[in-house]
Write an enzyme that holds these catalytic residues in place. Structure first.
Site, PDB file in Angstrom:
ATOM      1  N   ASP A   1      -2.858  -9.273   3.561  1.00 31.68           N
ATOM      2  CA  ASP A   1      -4.571  -8.649   2.968  1.00 31.68           C
ATOM      3  C   ASP A   1      -5.317  -9.497   3.561  1.00 31.68           C
ATOM      4  OD1 ASP A   1      -6.224  -8.004   1.583  1.00 31.68           O
ATOM      5  OD2 ASP A   1      -5.458  -7.254   0.322  1.00 31.68           O
TER       6      ASP A   1
ATOM      7  N   GLU B   1       0.210  -9.998  -3.032  1.00 34.43           N
ATOM      8  CA  GLU B   1       0.627 -10.066  -4.602  1.00 34.43           C
ATOM      9  C   GLU B   1       1.266  -9.904  -5.369  1.00 34.43           C
ATOM     10  OE1 GLU B   1      -3.580  -8.827  -6.958  1.00 34.43           O
ATOM     11  OE2 GLU B   1      -3.514  -7.608  -5.190  1.00 34.43           O
TER      12      GLU B   1
ATOM     13  N   ASN C   1      -8.465  -8.755   2.966  1.00 25.84           N
ATOM     14  CA  ASN C   1      -9.269  -8.698   2.454  1.00 25.84           C
ATOM     15  C   ASN C   1     -11.153  -8.806   3.291  1.00 25.84           C
ATOM     16  OD1 ASN C   1      -9.135  -8.075   0.204  1.00 25.84           O
ATOM     17  ND2 ASN C   1      -7.883 -10.043  -0.807  1.00 25.84           N
TER      18      ASN C   1
ATOM     19  N   TYR D   1      -2.503 -13.749   1.777  1.00 23.64           N
ATOM     20  CA  TYR D   1      -3.231 -12.696   1.006  1.00 23.64           C
ATOM     21  C   TYR D   1      -4.085 -13.643   1.110  1.00 23.64           C
ATOM     22  CZ  TYR D   1      -5.203 -10.733  -3.557  1.00 23.64           C
ATOM     23  OH  TYR D   1      -6.218 -10.720  -4.655  1.00 23.64           O
TER      24      TYR D   1
ATOM     25  N   ASP E   1      -2.165   0.187  -4.841  1.00 21.22           N
ATOM     26  CA  ASP E   1      -2.795   0.282  -4.075  1.00 21.22           C
ATOM     27  C   ASP E   1      -3.495   0.246  -2.908  1.00 21.22           C
ATOM     28  OD1 ASP E   1      -3.737  -2.513  -4.928  1.00 21.22           O
ATOM     29  OD2 ASP E   1      -5.644  -2.624  -6.316  1.00 21.22           O
ATOM     30  N   HIS E   2      -2.646  -0.415  -2.407  1.00 24.15           N
ATOM     31  CA  HIS E   2      -1.696  -0.495  -0.711  1.00 24.15           C
ATOM     32  C   HIS E   2      -1.244   0.442  -0.903  1.00 24.15           C
ATOM     33  CE1 HIS E   2      -4.963  -3.756  -0.371  1.00 24.15           C
ATOM     34  NE2 HIS E   2      -4.633  -4.028  -1.473  1.00 24.15           N
TER      35      HIS E   2
ATOM     36  N   ASN F   1       0.464  -5.065   0.460  1.00 23.81           N
ATOM     37  CA  ASN F   1       0.369  -5.599  -0.960  1.00 23.81           C
ATOM     38  C   ASN F   1       0.612  -4.803  -2.011  1.00 23.81           C
ATOM     39  OD1 ASN F   1      -1.502  -6.224  -3.350  1.00 23.81           O
ATOM     40  ND2 ASN F   1      -2.938  -6.660  -2.120  1.00 23.81           N
TER      41      ASN F   1
END
Length: 271
Positions: A156, A34, A158, A113, A256-257, A7
């Site tokens: 990702d 993303e 989540n 995602y 951030d990933h 991501n």
DNA sequence: ATGGTAGCCTTGCTA
């Protein structure tokens, strides 16, 4: 062959880092999440110059997924059959750019995602559970139709599957990612014949793939493990190692990933 | 000390 998922949190902002990662990691196929751009805004030429073909889907500044490959890229699908739509109250439900499938070097790769969920009472949370159930139902059909298919569901997710996949699970009490329905929806892929190969190869607790941008989460190692790769039996048998590129979170301009990389042995070859 | 970060089509939403 190396197949990775990442991501990137904007492919345009992250382009130099993505190209540098491909080069240093020797990644042949990268599932990107993303991208945060439409297909016409995707930096296709830069990937082509590096030797990668590109398949993308994206409608606006949010979501967006892609697969880039230097070992072939065929049979692209920009959603899975039965993929749920999402619409806020008063807005017509629409398909979001959260899934893209492509066959690369004989492996069916999906860049996924999974919806975030926002809060446990938000319509987005019900959408997340519906989305995971629909994906599992479809993936089970793919493998039933073709039991020897090397198929990877990368991305990702989540979901924080275990209490030890987060620095402090009590901080997530009453939040998304750790609720029982989310965890059950995630684990159900194992019952459908898939192996989560990153856990298989990297079983250590507190092995994170994401650190929030806020509150010095990375220096304090307040991370989450939310990026995973479910593999069909035919693919799982060929995965010889998994690497989480933790160093990619360092420095200015990081996503951030971080990337998660699978080493995949050669397949049985054409009959 | 009720903030803090990052990205996008930026004065708001998403994560």
């Amino acid at each position: 062959m190396r197949i990775a998922t990442w991501n990137v949190n904007s492919v345009r902002t992250r382009l130099p880092r993505v190209l540098a990662f491909l080069e240093r990691s020797g990644t042949d196929v990268l599932a990107i999440q993303e991208t945060k751009c439409r297909a016409d805004q995707f930096p296709t030429e830069a990937f082509a110059a590096a030797g990668y073909e590109v398949a993308v889907t994206g409608y606006h500044q949010w979501n967006g997924v892609a697969v880039v490959s230097r070992v072939g890229l065929e049979d692209v699908e920009t959603s899975f059959g039965g993929q749920p739509l999402f619409g806020k109250e008063g807005v017509d439900p629409a398909l979001e750019a959260r899934a893209l499938g492509a066959t690369c070097g004989g492996v069916r790769v999906w860049s996924l995602y999974v919806p975030h969920g926002r809060t446990l009472t938000d319509p987005h949370y019900a959408y997340k559970l519906e989305w995971l159930a629909a994906l599992r139902a479809r993936a089970q059909e793919w493998v039933a139709a073709e039991p020897d298919l090397p198929l990877g569901l990368l991305g990702d997710w989540n979901v924080i599957p275990r209490d030890t996949d987060v620095w402090d699970v009590s901080a997530f009490e009453g939040h998304t990612h750790v609720s029982a329905p989310e965890r059950e929806a995630f684990e159900a892929f194992a019952a459908s014949g898939f192996t989560e190969v990153t856990r298989e190869h990297l079983p250590a607790e507190r092995t994170y793939t994401y650190w929030d941008y806020q509150q010095l989460a990375f220096p304090r190692d307040k991370g989450l493990r939310i990026d995973f790769a479910y593999a069909s039996k035919a693919l799982a048998a060929r995965v010889t190692g998994v690497t989480i590129d933790r160093d990619e979170r360092r420095g200015k301009g990081a996503s951030d990933h971080v990337p998660v990389v699978l080493d995949v042995a050669a397949g049985p070859g054409p009959r």
